[in-house]
Structures are given as structure tokens and as C-alpha cells.
Design a protein around this motif. Structure first.
Motif, mmCIF file in Angstrom:
data_model
loop_
_atom_site.group_PDB
_atom_site.id
_atom_site.type_symbol
_atom_site.label_atom_id
_atom_site.label_comp_id
_atom_site.label_asym_id
_atom_site.label_seq_id
_atom_site.Cartn_x
_atom_site.Cartn_y
_atom_site.Cartn_z
ATOM 1 N N VAL A 113 53.236 44.858 10.089
ATOM 2 C CA VAL A 113 54.108 44.598 8.930
ATOM 3 C C VAL A 113 54.607 43.157 8.957
ATOM 4 O O VAL A 113 54.634 42.467 7.938
ATOM 5 N N GLU A 114 54.946 42.699 10.162
ATOM 6 C CA GLU A 114 55.411 41.318 10.298
ATOM 7 C C GLU A 114 54.323 40.324 9.880
ATOM 8 O O GLU A 114 54.590 39.365 9.151
ATOM 9 N N VAL A 115 53.126 40.579 10.364
ATOM 10 C CA VAL A 115 52.002 39.688 10.036
ATOM 11 C C VAL A 115 51.741 39.696 8.531
ATOM 12 O O VAL A 115 51.528 38.646 7.922
ATOM 13 N N LEU A 116 51.795 40.894 7.924
ATOM 14 C CA LEU A 116 51.558 40.996 6.481
ATOM 15 C C LEU A 116 52.645 40.259 5.697
ATOM 16 O O LEU A 116 52.363 39.580 4.711
ATOM 17 N N ARG A 117 53.872 40.373 6.161
ATOM 18 C CA ARG A 117 54.977 39.679 5.477
ATOM 19 C C ARG A 117 54.808 38.165 5.602
ATOM 20 O O ARG A 117 55.046 37.414 4.660
ATOM 21 N N ARG B 212 52.685 37.234 -6.643
ATOM 22 C CA ARG B 212 52.434 36.051 -5.817
ATOM 23 C C ARG B 212 52.286 36.455 -4.342
ATOM 24 O O ARG B 212 51.372 36.013 -3.653
ATOM 25 N N ARG B 213 53.169 37.336 -3.902
ATOM 26 C CA ARG B 213 53.116 37.784 -2.508
ATOM 27 C C ARG B 213 51.835 38.597 -2.267
ATOM 28 O O ARG B 213 51.184 38.450 -1.241
ATOM 29 N N PHE B 214 51.508 39.427 -3.236
ATOM 30 C CA PHE B 214 50.292 40.234 -3.108
ATOM 31 C C PHE B 214 49.056 39.330 -3.060
ATOM 32 O O PHE B 214 48.164 39.507 -2.234
ATOM 33 N N ALA B 215 49.034 38.322 -3.949
ATOM 34 C CA ALA B 215 47.900 37.391 -3.997
ATOM 35 C C ALA B 215 47.780 36.618 -2.687
ATOM 36 O O ALA B 215 46.668 36.338 -2.214
ATOM 37 N N ALA B 216 48.928 36.283 -2.094
ATOM 38 C CA ALA B 216 48.890 35.527 -0.836
ATOM 39 C C ALA B 216 48.236 36.343 0.271
ATOM 40 O O ALA B 216 47.607 35.791 1.167
ATOM 41 N N VAL B 217 48.369 37.662 0.188
ATOM 42 C CA VAL B 217 47.773 38.516 1.221
ATOM 43 C C VAL B 217 46.276 38.706 0.974
ATOM 44 O O VAL B 217 45.469 38.630 1.897
ATOM 45 N N VAL B 218 45.906 38.925 -0.292
ATOM 46 C CA VAL B 218 44.497 39.274 -0.548
ATOM 47 C C VAL B 218 43.586 38.056 -0.721
ATOM 48 O O VAL B 218 42.375 38.149 -0.499
ATOM 49 N N SER B 219 44.143 36.913 -1.107
ATOM 50 C CA SER B 219 43.264 35.768 -1.412
ATOM 51 C C SER B 219 42.682 35.180 -0.120
ATOM 52 O O SER B 219 43.274 35.304 0.952
ATOM 53 N N PRO B 220 41.528 34.522 -0.222
ATOM 54 C CA PRO B 220 40.953 33.881 0.959
ATOM 55 C C PRO B 220 41.923 32.828 1.493
ATOM 56 O O PRO B 220 42.674 32.238 0.727
ATOM 57 N N VAL B 221 41.867 32.597 2.780
ATOM 58 C CA VAL B 221 42.837 31.711 3.411
ATOM 59 C C VAL B 221 42.719 30.277 2.880
ATOM 60 O O VAL B 221 43.699 29.536 2.843
ATOM 61 N N GLU B 222 41.514 29.916 2.416
ATOM 62 C CA GLU B 222 41.296 28.539 1.929
ATOM 63 C C GLU B 222 41.872 28.352 0.528
ATOM 64 O O GLU B 222 41.937 27.247 0.024
ATOM 65 N N PRO C 278 48.485 30.806 12.801
ATOM 66 C CA PRO C 278 48.625 31.522 14.075
ATOM 67 C C PRO C 278 47.546 32.597 14.172
ATOM 68 O O PRO C 278 47.052 33.082 13.148
ATOM 69 N N SER C 279 47.201 32.995 15.395
ATOM 70 C CA SER C 279 46.031 33.861 15.563
ATOM 71 C C SER C 279 46.190 35.212 14.852
ATOM 72 O O SER C 279 45.232 35.736 14.308
ATOM 73 N N ASP C 280 47.416 35.778 14.843
ATOM 74 C CA ASP C 280 47.618 37.065 14.168
ATOM 75 C C ASP C 280 47.223 36.987 12.696
ATOM 76 O O ASP C 280 46.549 37.846 12.159
ATOM 77 N N LEU C 281 47.670 35.907 12.084
ATOM 78 C CA LEU C 281 47.410 35.701 10.663
ATOM 79 C C LEU C 281 45.921 35.451 10.419
ATOM 80 O O LEU C 281 45.333 35.970 9.460
ATOM 81 N N VAL D 200 45.135 47.212 0.804
ATOM 82 C CA VAL D 200 45.585 48.569 1.167
ATOM 83 C C VAL D 200 46.693 48.485 2.220
ATOM 84 O O VAL D 200 47.744 49.122 2.087
ATOM 85 N N LEU D 201 46.456 47.676 3.250
ATOM 86 C CA LEU D 201 47.452 47.574 4.328
ATOM 87 C C LEU D 201 48.782 47.051 3.790
ATOM 88 O O LEU D 201 49.849 47.570 4.121
ATOM 89 N N TYR D 202 48.727 46.037 2.931
ATOM 90 C CA TYR D 202 49.961 45.436 2.408
ATOM 91 C C TYR D 202 50.731 46.434 1.545
ATOM 92 O O TYR D 202 51.939 46.619 1.728
#
Lengths: 287, 177
Positions: free
Chosen positions: A6-10, B40-50, B116-119, B132-134
């Protein structure tokens, strides 16, 4: 793991800085208007060019039954398009499913309308036509097995209308997956998704098919195109004089607006015997 | 999802300009403004990192407005989210192709990821799985609603969530060792 996730997603959700939503909306609206203007300009130019091409072709081949048409079909080599012999069968932009209301076909029963339709398409009178009435109500959608002299059986789905006449819903043979259903066994789509382009039929020909004819009705008229061995092997055919508006993309749900109303494919063997018919109705143009 | 995909007062597939001028456009703008932070938040999660998520939101809005008005949609947020996921998926495919092409022409000298590696691990997942996860983990949506946005069945959405979690766990454990 979950709290970490959840933290990573946020963190991911907050990775960019917000813009002014009013500016985003205004820019989007401007882009939509600009595109609309370009489409209209393109349509005017396209219509003018098609008109010139059509007049030139008509002048070249007046009096001939066969003409070579390449207009509105720049994606393939020129294709033979025949003057359609099935105007009475395929409706011409009307709201009703073919055969059209204005046709002289006998529509008094499921058997009559199905036989008339098959006879018009194939040019031969069916040897036999039997309705599969079963245990259902007498005045309900019915499958009719139309047997041809060649031995092929065409399965037609007919339905009654309010005035107790009958209309055809679909024609085709079972897809071979033992589902028992009747389906047209072809799909229609634009040559290129997202841009204005002609339509393409993708079909599954029956075994032994060596030739055929595609009859199709658009909002501009009814046409027939010959299928040769190459088309049958490739299992697809670009339909001249058709178009999809190109407003449908893979990203937006909904149907593709197109000018195709109905299409019927008649497959024949090497010696000219009818093997199968596939047909479907797509409705009138939504635009 | 759409109440009316085609047609407006003049039975045309595109929004009527007169109506936009006379106020329906304002209604759409108001809807978009209220949805913007979440989109905007949703797009930030699903869009490619570039890619800049703001660009993706604008692109999704353009695609949607081409089809009709936001106020004609039953649930504009869900519709826009669906478009966002599909756009992100298309862009990811295109970027992958371009990356492979450039690698063939000029082998990479430096990596593009600077997160960061998690991201970075999260962005390695396909956009549909990230969506789905978001929606499930952060927004607290049900799998049924999430499935509607992603365009799959409820069961498939569950499978994607579980596959996403498993992949992330695997990537993190690989980094640990």
C-alpha cells in the motif's frame, strides 16, 4: 507485505505534480475541436475525390456489367465488382432486417422467406425447405433448413414481425464446435483501427470452397464482389465502397460507426456448386 | 457503461458545439475538475514510468470527449479509468518496441529507472495488474468494480491481484538475497 505494498502504491500515485485541471480540460477540448475540424475538411476532400473517381470509372465502363473499382480501396489491388443482382434481397439502408420491406419476396412464412432469400442469393430454387418448429410456439423465431440441389444445407434463422410477416435474422452453418448454433461465421472491422478506412470481412470458408461472391448492402447501395482463391486462402476480403469512420479505437468501448448494413457470402466449389452461405445484418449507419 | 454512446440532440456521434458553448461544456468541466485528483493518482500508478501521468489523463480525456460528453456517461470516473488503463497498456507496448529497437541500434549505456527499488519493481508489472492492486489495496474497491474498470471478470481481477503480489514478493526477495 500488504502494508508495504500500500505504501509503495501510494508513493507511485504521488509521483507527479498536479496541473491545473481547468487547463487540462481546456487543452483537451481544444484538441477535440481541432480534430473535428480536420475530419470535416478531410471528409469534404475525400468526397470530392471519390466523386471524381466514380465519374471517371462510370464513363470508362458504362454499359459493361463488370467494372474495375479501386476507388475507396487503396489498400489492395483493384478488384472486380459486379453490378449487384440482389437488390431485391438485401435492404438498402432501411431500418428493417433484409429482405427489405419493399422487396417482392414472399414473406408469409419462415419457410417462404428463407427459400426466397436463398434462391435470390444462389440463383437456384431450393430442393427442400423445412422449418424446425419443435415444441415451441408456432409464431416464434424459427430455424429453417434450406436444402440445395448440391446437397448443401443452409440454416436460416427467421423471426415473425408484428404484421405476421417474417424476416430473416441470420444465415449460416454451425461453426463446427458442436454448439449447435447458427452464426454468420464472419466478422467485420475496419482495415485500420482508429483512422477512416474501408471495411474488411474476415471469414472461415467451408472445406472445398474455390470461389464465391460477397453481396453487401451499404447506406449508398448494394454491391457484389467476387471472391477468388487468393481471398479464400487469406480468409479475408476488403469491401470496396464501404467505410468505417475511424472514431473507434482500441481504447474506447462501443461499436465502430460504419456504412455497412448487411453482408452475405456465398461459397461455391470448383464446379460452381453452392457449398454454404454466411450472412449477417449490422443495422443502419449510426452517424 | 455509457448511457448513450452515439448521438446527441442532432443525432451525431460527436458532441454538439452549440451545447458545449451554451453550458454542457461547463458541466463537463465541473465533472472533470472533481474527478481530476483521483484520476491523476490512478494515472500515476498505471502509466509507464517514462511517461508523465498528467499527459495520460489529458489523452484519456481527449479520447472520451471525442466520443461524447462526460455528463452523458453513467459513471465518468470509471469510464475514464478504463480508458487510462487501455492507453497505459498501449503506451507500454509501444515503449517496449521502441526500447528494443534502440537497444538493437545502440546498446544501452545507462538505465532509465531512477526510482527506489520498490517503486521500480511495481512499475515492472503490467498496467492492468497495477490498476487492480491500486484500486483494491488503496482505494478499497471491490474486485467486481475493479474488474469493470480493467475489462475482465471478477475472478480474473482476483488472479491478477494475486499474481501481482506474488511477483512483487519474488522481486523483493531476489533483491534481498
Amino acid at each position: 507485505m500488504n502494508s508495504n505494498l500500500v505504501e509503495v502504491l501510494r508513493l507511485a500515485a504521488d509521483r507527479s505534480e498536479a496541473r491545473d485541471p481547468n487547463l487540462v480540460f481546456a487543452t483537451a477540448q481544444r484538441r477535440v475541436r481541432k480534430r473535428r475540424t480536420m475530419i470535416r475538411a478531410g471528409a469534404v476532400v475525400g468526397a470530392a475525390l471519390s466523386g471524381v473517381g466514380f465519374v471517371a470509372l462510370a464513363n470508362q465502363s458504362s454499359g459493361q456489367r463488370e467494372q474495375r473499382v479501386a476507388a475507396s480501396d487503396s489498400t489492395t489491388a483493384p478488384r472486380r465488382v459486379l453490378a449487384a443482382p440482389t437488390d431485391v434481397v438485401l435492404s438498402d439502408g432501411g431500418p428493417q432486417v433484409w429482405p427489405s420491406e419493399g422487396s417482392a419476396a414472399d414473406r408469409s412464412s419462415a419457410v417462404a422467406v428463407s427459400s426466397a432469400f436463398v434462391a435470390s442469393l444462389t440463383g437456384e430454387a431450393p430442393a427442400e425447405a423445412v422449418a424446425r418448429q419443435g415444441d415451441g410456439p408456432q409464431f416464434a423465431p424459427t430455424y429453417v433448413d434450406v436444402k440445395l440441389a448440391s446437397g448443401a444445407t443452409i440454416e436460416v434463422l427467421a423471426a415473425p414481425q408484428g404484421d405476421r410477416s417474417w424476416r430473416i435474422l441470420q444465415v449460416g452453418q454451425p461453426p463446427g464446435d458442436s454448439s449447435g448454433g447458427v452464426q454468420a461465421d464472419f466478422i467485420v472491422g475496419p482495415v485500420e483501427i482508429g483512422t477512416p478506412s474501408p471495411l474488411m470481412l474476415k471469414f472461415a470458408p467451408p472445406i472445398g470452397a474455390a470461389a464465391g461472391t460477397a453481396y453487401y448492402s451499404t447506406t449508398e447501395g448494394t454491391f457484389a464482389a467476387k471472391l477468388d482463391m487468393e481471398d479464400i486462402e487469406q480468409r479475408q476480403l476488403v469491401l470496396p465502397n464501404t467505410f468505417a469512420s475511424g472514431t473507434k479505437t482500441t481504447d474506447t468501448p462501443g461499436p465502430e460507426p460504419m456504412n455497412l448494413v448487411a453482408a452475405a457470402l456465398v461459397f461455391r466449389s470448383g464446379d460452381g456448386l453452392v457449398l454454404s452461405i454466411r450472412a449477417g445484418y449490422f443495422g443502419s449507419f449510426a452517424g | 457503461m455509457a448511457k448513450r454512446i452515439w448521438g446527441c440532440c442532432h443525432n451525431r456521434p460527436l458532441p454538439c458545439v452549440l451545447e458545449l458553448v451554451n453550458g454542457r461544456g461547463d458541466e463537463d468541466e465541473h465533472i472533470f475538475r472533481s474527478l481530476y485528483p483521483r484520476l491523476r493518482r490512478f494515472a500515476a500508478v498505471v502509466s509507464p514510468v517514462e511517461e508523465d501521468p498528467e499527459d495520460l489523463v489529458q489523452e484519456a480525456l481527449v479520447r472520451t470527449l471525442r466520443r461524447g460528453r462526460l455528463s452523458d456517461l453513467e459513471n465518468p470516473e470509471r469510464y475514464l479509468q478504463t480508458v487510462l488503463v487501455r492507453l497505459a497498456s498501449n503506451h507500454r507496448r509501444a515503449l517496449g518496441y521502441r526500447r528494443r529497437l534502440f537497444q538493437r541500434l545502440d546498446p544501452p549505456a545507462a538505465s532509465t529507472a531512477s526510482f527506489p527499488s520498490d517503486l521500480a519493481d511495481l512499475f515492472r508489472l503490467p498496467p492492468e495488474i497495477r490498476a487492480v492492486l491500486y484500486l483494491v489495496e488503496v482505494e478499497g474497491w471491490t474486485f467486481r468494480d475493479t474488474a469493470e474498470v480493467v475489462g475482465c471478470t471478477e475472478e480474473a481481477a482476483r488472479t491478477r491481484a494475486s499474481r501481482g503480489r506474488r511477483q512483487l514478493r519474488l522481486q523483493l526477495s531476489e533483491e534481498g538475497t
